[in-house]
Design an enzyme around this catalytic site. Structure first.
Site, short mmCIF file in Angstrom:
data_model
loop_
_atom_site.label_atom_id
_atom_site.label_comp_id
_atom_site.label_asym_id
_atom_site.label_seq_id
_atom_site.Cartn_x
_atom_site.Cartn_y
_atom_site.Cartn_z
N TRP A 135 -16.53 11.08 5.48
CA TRP A 135 -16.44 12.16 6.31
C TRP A 135 -15.84 13.38 5.32
O TRP A 135 -14.75 12.92 4.74
CB TRP A 135 -15.39 12.29 7.53
CG TRP A 135 -16.01 11.32 8.41
CD1 TRP A 135 -16.00 10.15 8.84
CD2 TRP A 135 -16.95 11.68 9.64
NE1 TRP A 135 -16.61 9.55 9.92
CE2 TRP A 135 -17.17 10.71 10.42
CE3 TRP A 135 -17.49 13.15 9.96
CZ2 TRP A 135 -18.23 10.83 11.46
CZ3 TRP A 135 -18.38 12.98 11.15
CH2 TRP A 135 -18.61 12.05 11.78
N HIS A 183 -4.82 2.53 4.75
CA HIS A 183 -4.54 1.52 5.68
C HIS A 183 -3.94 2.30 7.02
O HIS A 183 -2.89 1.53 7.60
CB HIS A 183 -3.65 0.67 5.35
CG HIS A 183 -4.05 -0.33 4.16
ND1 HIS A 183 -3.20 -0.78 3.17
CD2 HIS A 183 -5.18 -0.24 3.68
CE1 HIS A 183 -3.97 -1.26 2.18
NE2 HIS A 183 -5.25 -1.24 2.49
#
Length: 569
Positions: free
Chosen positions: A64, A498
């Site tokens: 994105w 993460h």
């Protein structure tokens, strides 16, 4: 076109592909899998995705474009690009393929925080189900799952890994060959989620040609979900845009698998979140759940680089990311066990410079500080605001400082120091990302620059490289001045990729919980979330394998619930 389904899954990432495969295995269900990216895996995945080295992580077309994040918060420093996968397979197609499960303590924490049924013995069968471990057998491992997991044998380790093994042995550290089942601190082999032939994504491993031929499964790529549709507090479907057209889909249940950044953003835009904040944005409130977007966790990190001598470089034939690592426990009195990790890399990029630079990264596995994902605007086109909160918790800084000091000691040891240049700090940001983008121009520039560095004396090469990537480290000064060390860590801390926790599991009476232990959004019917956002706390390791586990376990629950409902009719 079919527009009504039992299950609509939003996002064909690490979790979504698993759900689509497992749920459609029951031919009594109809499943629609929606993905914003093109279906690049339908006729075989791209070469950079398949490569056993994570080449795809440098391909900007797989992400994105507008997502940015503050390592600390919106008032401290500028935002940097925070890559979020926009590709079939999601993170499993672009991540570094490190395949840690975390430790048993992580899942005990989940249970303690209200995620009933998620203790280690509950999740272990699903870790086994997803994997085909190439090195270990027995009750702690699976050998028939779609995701291969292996380790690089000692005979193939790069010189740096071998040298640090000697360092660790001399320091009395345990050697841990299976860090996914033996949870001791120590020096060990990094588990890798691929085969020698290359990466296996969830798009390839779970959405096989046979699975795609199922008449009850529809995969619709190039489709962007614009909004959820409600009947009161029940989600009854969604609106998705594809090829310029908006299609209204109906569903018995919608399952968001959009990830830790986008899943809470979708909930917030749909009126599920903190009522006061939503009202300020003019969003009608469907369910007052103040925990939506909160509890954002990530692994904070410091990155230390050094030039490798000619005879201390990784064999170019070894196309792997890290091969070895250290798991450690800090000395802080309130720290959980195994809260630090040292990632060891002898190949730091895909280009010619990658084989000339080592990277040792101090990673805080169990951060105490948290951040948040929020909306700056109700407009769907606006990216959410992402703030990790790194550096705002003093205990986290102290523990990261210990990790940094350990790296200083490792690099200064007799096993390593003669073979490397002066350590320098690497600032993870847009500048480094631009240099590492997978382009022909960058390949040529890196090749020329690497040859120039090879021709220079090491001391000169050190100075040139430090000016470009960060700055040379005053190892002695930082080691002797505690306050200077803390200030340095606070200013240089960044993170990895993460993120978890923004739609966390918990009890219904917990105002910060967003979903129950079965992934169902609290206060809303017909809507679930299944991805890394529902993890109550971050695991001690990379999050791709735990995310696949979550999807395996949730799929099992959904199928059993569906079968029970059919049986009662």
């Amino acid at each position: 076109m079919q527009t009504a389904y039992d299950y609509i899954i939003v996002g064909a990432g690490s979790a979504g592909c698993v759900l689509a495969s497992r749920l459609s295995a029951d031919n009594r269900t109809t499943v629609l899998l929606l993905e914003a990216a093109p279906d690049t895996a339908a006729s075989g995945e791209a070469k950079d995705v398949l490569d056993p080295y994570p080449l795809s992580s440098y391909n900007q077309s797989y992400f994105w474009p507008e997502v940015k994040a503050f390592w600390r918060n919106g008032t401290s420093g500028g935002a940097v690009k925070f890559p979020q996968a926009r590709v079939m397979g999601g993170g499993s197609s672009v991540a570094g393929m490190v395949a840690f499960r975390g430790t048993a303590d992580d899942y005990a924490e989940w249970e303690e925080q209200g995620a009933s049924g998620w203790a280690w013995n509950d999740v272990l069968p699903y870790f086994c189900k997803l994997e085909s471990d190439q090195d270990f057998q027995g009750p702690a491992h699976g050998n028939t799952g779609p995701i291969p997991i292996r380790r690089i044998p000692q005979s193939e380790w790069p010189p740096l890994s071998k040298a640090l093994y000697r360092y660790a042995s001399g320091d009395g550290m345990a050697y841990v060959s299976d860090m996914n089942a033996d949870f001791r601190d120590g020096y060990g082999m990094t588990p890798i989620g691929n085969s020698k032939a290359g990466r296996v994504t969830t798009a390839a491993g779970y959405l096989t040609p046979e699975v795609r031929r199922r008449p009850n499964l529809t995969v619709m790529a190039g489709s962007t979900v614009r909004s959820l549709r409600f009947d009161g507090t029940r989600v009854v479907g969604l609106d998705a845009e594809a090829a310029g057209l908006v299609v209204n889909f109906s569903a018995r249940e919608v399952i968001l698998c959009m990830g830790t950044i986008h899943s809470p953003a979708m909930l917030l835009r749909s009126g599920i979140g903190d009522a006061q904040a939503l009202a300020k944005l003019g969003i009608p409130v469907v369910a007052d759940r103040p925990g939506v977007g909160r509890n954002l966790q990530n692994h904070a990190a410091l990155f230390v680089g050094a030039i490798l001598g000619r005879n201390f470089r990784q064999d170019p034939a070894l196309r792997t990311h890290p091969t070895t690592c250290m798991r450690l426990t800090s000395t802080q009195p309130d720290a959980p066990r195994s809260d630090l990790y040292i990632n060891i890399q002898s190949k730091t990029s895909w280009n010619a410079m990658g084989l000339r630079l080592a990277s040792l990264n101090a990673v805080l596995l169990k951060p105490q500080g948290t951040g948040r994902v929020s909306l700056a605007s109700a407009e769907a086109a606006r990216a959410p605001l992402v703030e990790f909160g790194f550096g705002d918790h003093e205990g986290d800084l102290l523990r990261l400082s210990e990790g940094l000091l350990r790296i200083f000691d490792m690099l200064a040891s007799e096993h390593v120091a003669p073979h490397i240049g002066t350590p320098f700090i690497v600032r993870v940001g847009d500048r480094i990302r631009k240099w590492n983008a997978l382009t022909e121009r960058n390949a040529v520039q890196a090749r020329i620059f690497s040859l120039l560095l090879d021709a220079m004396p090491m001391a000169l090469a050190d100075r040139v490289l430090a000016r470009m990537t960060g700055k040379a480290l005053d190892v002695k000064g930082l080691s002797q001045d505690r306050q200077a060390l803390l200030d340095f860590v606070r200013s240089e801390v960044s993170g990895v990729y993460h993120p978890v926790g923004t739609c966390r599991m918990g009890r219904e009476d917990d105002p910060q919980a967003v979903v129950d232990s079965n992934g169902r959004v609290l206060g809303v019917q017909g809507l679930s979330v299944v991805d890394a956002s529902i993890m109550p706390t971050i695991p001690r390791g990379n999050t791709n394998i735990p995310t696949i586990m979550v999807a395996e376990k949730m799929s099992d629950h959904i199928l059993r619930s569906h079968a029970a409902k059919i049986h009662t009719y």
